[in-house]
Design a protein around this motif. Structure first.
Motif, mmCIF file in Angstrom:
data_model
loop_
_atom_site.group_PDB
_atom_site.id
_atom_site.type_symbol
_atom_site.label_atom_id
_atom_site.label_comp_id
_atom_site.label_asym_id
_atom_site.label_seq_id
_atom_site.Cartn_x
_atom_site.Cartn_y
_atom_site.Cartn_z
ATOM 1 N N ASN A 73 54.779 12.569 19.461
ATOM 2 C CA ASN A 73 53.442 12.168 19.016
ATOM 3 C C ASN A 73 53.100 10.913 18.666
ATOM 4 N N TRP A 74 54.152 9.945 18.140
ATOM 5 C CA TRP A 74 54.087 8.718 17.857
ATOM 6 C C TRP A 74 54.019 7.936 19.001
ATOM 7 N N LEU A 76 52.344 9.094 21.890
ATOM 8 C CA LEU A 76 51.018 9.263 22.230
ATOM 9 C C LEU A 76 49.758 8.570 21.450
ATOM 10 N N GLU A 77 50.011 8.515 20.160
ATOM 11 C CA GLU A 77 49.117 7.409 19.447
ATOM 12 C C GLU A 77 49.165 6.053 20.251
ATOM 13 N N LYS A 78 50.085 5.601 20.772
ATOM 14 C CA LYS A 78 50.052 4.429 21.606
ATOM 15 C C LYS A 78 49.716 4.226 22.977
ATOM 16 N N ASP A 79 49.317 5.471 23.435
ATOM 17 C CA ASP A 79 48.940 5.768 24.809
ATOM 18 C C ASP A 79 50.028 5.860 25.722
ATOM 19 N N THR A 81 52.855 8.257 27.187
ATOM 20 C CA THR A 81 53.182 9.816 27.612
ATOM 21 C C THR A 81 54.682 9.929 28.035
#
Length: 309
Positions: A73-74, A76-79, A81
């Motif tokens: 999730n951390w 994903l917050e930075k785009d 994957t």
């Protein structure tokens, strides 16, 4: 419940920790794969040679601290994957000992290791002349390599020369070319996580993963570790690392990590190389021959000012 192959999960500390719930389920009667080594370290068994009596922690206590999915999730917050995990060779206690021995005696084994690494890349057998100061260390490590099927054969020609037959398989190449350093790092992290577990409120780990960054830039990372909601990144390199500085710097900036949370693990200390790591890759150098103290200094001692050393 799908059973994961030990060959895919034994070495990955992240996967080992994710198996906590499965292991508990196994104790209740379900057919689940055996307990990984790293999990045994966290839940009570101590590393060979550690004379201090360790505290024991229940699997339930460890499971409560495990914040599964935090790192994904951390990212994903930075785009960023996370792709599929990378398959690794099957590792057992004996292979950990091979990696530990090289790290502990790298000064004595360095010349031999570099020749082994070179000839493994060439797929060519070789004869090595052992310096007197290193002969006992090299002989012992060669026997350990043979017992673990990392080399095909060896012969002590006399008191100084060793004839080594290279193993013509992918697993041997992977280990010799540098994977031993990742094995060693995970072993050390597991030991320290167990020692400092009272001060760890939450943790998560992602290892040997393929990341896709913004702009379709992709890369394989060695290990991301979260302790108490703070993320740390580790890369391991045992050879010429200059070509990786630019790549690591780019990944560090995309993950928005500071230098003191970005680590490049190398076998030994070299002042000029360490300076280049700091300036060009903007990472903190760590060294296998002193990694316990360095990990405590940079990470674990900061979990609590009164943490047990």
């Amino acid at each position: 419940m799908q059973e994961k192959k030990i060959s895919q999960t034994l070495l990955l500390l992240a996967e080992a920790l994710e198996q906590l719930a499965l292991i508990i389920a196994r104790e209740e009667g379900e057919n689940i794969a055996g307990t990984p080594k790293e999990l045994e370290v966290l839940s009570g068994k101590r590393k060979s040679g550690n004379k201090s009596k360790p505290a024991s922690y229940s699997r339930e206590e460890i499971r409560r601290k495990f914040k599964k999915g935090f790192i994904k999730n951390w990212l994903l917050e930075k785009d960023i994957t996370v792709g599929k995990g990378i398959d690794t060779l099957k590792v057992d206690k004996k292979l950990y000992e091979v990696a530990d021995y090289l790290a502990d005696h790298y000064l004595e084994l360095e010349d031999f290791y570099k020749q082994l690494k070179r000839h493994q890349g060439l797929k060519k057998d070789f004869v090595f002349k052992t310096p007197r100061r290193s002969v006992l260390y090299i002989r012992k490590w060669v026997m350990m390599l043979f017992q673990n099927k990392i080399i095909d054969a060896y012969k002590f020609l006399d008191n100084e020369h060793i004839d080594v037959d290279i193993k013509q398989i992918h697993d041997a190449t992977w280990f010799i070319q540098g994977f031993w350093l990742e094995i060693f790092l995970r072993s050390e992290l597991a030991q320290l996580m167990r020692a400092y577990l009272p001060y760890i409120k939450t943790f998560d780990i992602l290892a040997q993963a393929h990341l896709v960054f913004p702009g379709d830039f992709s890369s394989e990372i060695d290990l991301l570790l979260m302790l108490n909601d703070k993320v740390y990144w580790f890369e391991c390199k045992s050879g010429n690392i200059g070509e990786y500085y630019k790549k690591f710097k780019k990944e560090k900036h995309l993950m928005k990590l500071p230098m003191n949370h970005s680590f490049l693990v190398m076998p030994d200390m070299d002042a000029n190389r360490d300076l280049a790591v700091k300036k060009q890759a903007e990472m903190t150098p760590l060294h296998a021959d002193n990694i316990d103290k360095e990990l405590k200094k940079h990470i674990f001692d900061k979990l609590s000012p009164n943490a047990t050393r």
